[in-house]
Design an enzyme around this catalytic site. Structure first.
Site, PDB file in Angstrom:
ATOM      1  N   THR A  13     -21.859   7.251 -13.113  1.00 15.63           N
ATOM      2  CA  THR A  13     -22.537   6.056 -13.634  1.00 15.63           C
ATOM      3  C   THR A  13     -23.984   5.949 -13.164  1.00 15.63           C
ATOM      4  O   THR A  13     -24.859   5.501 -13.910  1.00 15.63           O
ATOM      5  CB  THR A  13     -21.768   4.794 -13.195  1.00 15.63           C
ATOM      6  OG1 THR A  13     -20.488   4.827 -13.822  1.00 15.63           O
ATOM      7  CG2 THR A  13     -22.483   3.523 -13.577  1.00 15.63           C
ATOM      8  N   SER A  55     -17.076  11.660 -13.353  1.00 19.72           N
ATOM      9  CA  SER A  55     -16.305  12.318 -12.283  1.00 19.72           C
ATOM     10  C   SER A  55     -14.842  12.528 -12.646  1.00 19.72           C
ATOM     11  O   SER A  55     -14.146  13.283 -11.960  1.00 19.72           O
ATOM     12  CB  SER A  55     -16.443  11.556 -10.959  1.00 19.72           C
ATOM     13  OG  SER A  55     -15.740  10.344 -10.992  1.00 19.72           O
ATOM     14  N   THR A  86     -18.091   7.389  -9.214  1.00 20.83           N
ATOM     15  CA  THR A  86     -17.272   6.746  -8.180  1.00 20.83           C
ATOM     16  C   THR A  86     -15.774   7.001  -8.359  1.00 20.83           C
ATOM     17  O   THR A  86     -15.017   6.923  -7.400  1.00 20.83           O
ATOM     18  CB  THR A  86     -17.506   5.216  -8.157  1.00 20.83           C
ATOM     19  OG1 THR A  86     -17.136   4.670  -9.426  1.00 20.83           O
ATOM     20  CG2 THR A  86     -18.945   4.881  -7.849  1.00 20.83           C
ATOM     21  N   ASP A  87     -15.360   7.298  -9.602  1.00 17.32           N
ATOM     22  CA  ASP A  87     -13.910   7.343  -9.865  1.00 17.32           C
ATOM     23  C   ASP A  87     -13.169   8.383  -9.032  1.00 17.32           C
ATOM     24  O   ASP A  87     -12.063   8.135  -8.564  1.00 17.32           O
ATOM     25  CB  ASP A  87     -13.648   7.596 -11.359  1.00 17.32           C
ATOM     26  CG  ASP A  87     -14.101   6.420 -12.215  1.00 17.32           C
ATOM     27  OD1 ASP A  87     -14.369   5.340 -11.648  1.00 17.32           O
ATOM     28  OD2 ASP A  87     -14.197   6.578 -13.446  1.00 17.32           O
TER      29      ASP A  87
HETATM   30  N1  ASP Z   1     -16.690   6.845 -14.773  1.00 19.69           N
HETATM   31  C1  ASP Z   1     -17.717   6.923 -13.760  1.00 19.69           C
HETATM   32  C2  ASP Z   1     -17.516   8.208 -12.976  1.00 19.69           C
HETATM   33  O1  ASP Z   1     -16.701   8.278 -12.102  1.00 19.69           O
HETATM   34  C3  ASP Z   1     -17.659   5.728 -12.888  1.00 19.69           C
HETATM   35  C4  ASP Z   1     -18.738   5.619 -11.849  1.00 19.69           C
HETATM   36  O2  ASP Z   1     -19.487   6.526 -11.579  1.00 19.69           O
HETATM   37  O3  ASP Z   1     -18.824   4.534 -11.250  1.00 19.69           O
HETATM   38  O4  ASP Z   1     -18.187   9.172 -13.263  1.00 19.69           O
END
Ligand code: ASP
Length: 332
Positions: A13, A55, A86-87
């Site tokens: 993100t 991710s 973050t995932d």
């Molecule tokens: N879907 C995103 C990822 O993990 C979520 C994030 O980065 O917060 O790439």
């Protein structure tokens, strides 16, 4: 001489842009450099792009490649920041903690809940924490998020939307930013135990299984028949598994006899398992399962992948699980 920090972008993100298919990682690290310089002050920043992925699309092969890149670069920089979605960040940080154990510099993984292009995002705050932890001189693999620094193998994503998305599980934070500046709690750092030698081998023949009442033990045979060599089972409470009406423990014992490594932990996030308390745990211990103690699910499954990449000898595998490699476990 200003310290040199390398920023490695993997996507997520933080680097995302709007597209007709929804938010997708789009910016390259160079596109973010100007903003990153705003929070790095007199540090010298350089950037590299490893990949540009949500991710959810990152897996063990990427971890191995990323660890090799970090290992190569670690001799030229005082610290490295990895920008990551973050995932699955906690899986990546856990695996990097194993693959890069004893690294001589800080490796700090960060990301954000909103794109760096969004003026109200948490992106710059998290990068600030990540970059200054990377410049701190304290070696190890860490996650920096919401002004907190977490040991890489103790991080877990616990919230989907809030800025305090990560917690340090069953372990104190190793640092935080407050009105006192960035404080690192040295007592919570993991001491270097030997020379640095990246160990990037892994096995993907491992599975994670969450128990539920009524689970059919046949699922264990399915894994075995497909060639799986290790399984991490999240048991109930302190790690209990059924044996009356549904003899799941009996089938677990058969898997152990066939040479599978069975690691058992708790589906509760906090406080870990203890299979010695109840009959539903002790019977499993008698069958030869190994306890995950207070490891996070992310650390347990990545340690299993990593250990099975290091050896084929079941006794050696068990030995790895009897030691704390990177701060991931408090045994007993
Ligand atoms: N879907 C995103 C990822 O993990 C979520 C994030 O980065 O917060 O790439």
């Amino acid at each position: 001489m200003p310290k040199k920090i390398l920023i490695i972008n993997t996507g997520g993100t933080l680097s995302s842009v709007k597209s007709s298919k929804g938010l997708v990682p789009g910016m390259r690290s160079d596109d973010m450099l100007e903003e990153l310089r705003m929070v790095s002050r007199n540090l010298e920043l350089e950037t590299e792009d490893f990949c540009s992925l949500d991710s959810a699309n990152i897996g063990p092969k990427d971890w191995s490649g990323l660890a090799e890149m970090i290992a190569r670069k670690s001799y030229d920089y005082q610290g490295i920041v990895v920008i990551h979605g973050t995932d699955t960040m906690a899986y990546t940080s856990s695996m990097l903690a194993f693959m890069l154990q004893n690294i001589a510099i800080p490796v700090v993984i960060t990301g954000s809940q909103l794109s760096i292009a969004n003026p109200v995002a948490d992106a710059l705050e998290n990068c600030r924490c990540g970059i200054h932890m990377a410049a701190s001189g304290y070696p190890g693999v860490f996650v920096a998020f919401n002004r907190k620094v977490i040991l890489g193998c103790r991080a877990s994503k616990v919230r989907t939307m809030s800025f305090d998305a990560f917690e340090s599980i069953n372990y104190p934070y190793v640092g935080e930013i407050s009105s006192l500046g960035l404080r690192v709690y040295e007592r919570n750092l993991i001491a270097k135990k030997g020379i640095f030698r990246p160990q990037t081998a892994y096995s993907d023949k491992v599975a994670l299984l969450k128990l539920y009442p009524g689970i059919n033990p046949d699922i264990l045979d399915m894994f075995y028949e497909k060639g799986y060599k290790g399984i991490f089972i999240e048991g109930f409470g302190l790690g209990g598994m059924p044996f009356i009406n549904n003899d799941f423990i009996g089938r677990v014992g058969e898997m152990v006899e066939k040479g599978m490594l069975v690691l058992v932990g708790s589906q509760c996030r906090y406080e870990g398992c203890n299979l010695m308390v109840y009959e539903t745990g002790r019977l499993a211990i008698e069958k030869g399962v190994i306890q995950a103690y207070d490891m996070t699910a992310e650390a347990a499954i990545t340690k299993l992948m990593w250990v099975l990449g290091q050896t084929d000898d079941i006794r050696e595998m068990k030995e790895y699980f009897s030691v704390n490699i990177a701060g991931e476990v408090n045994i007993g």
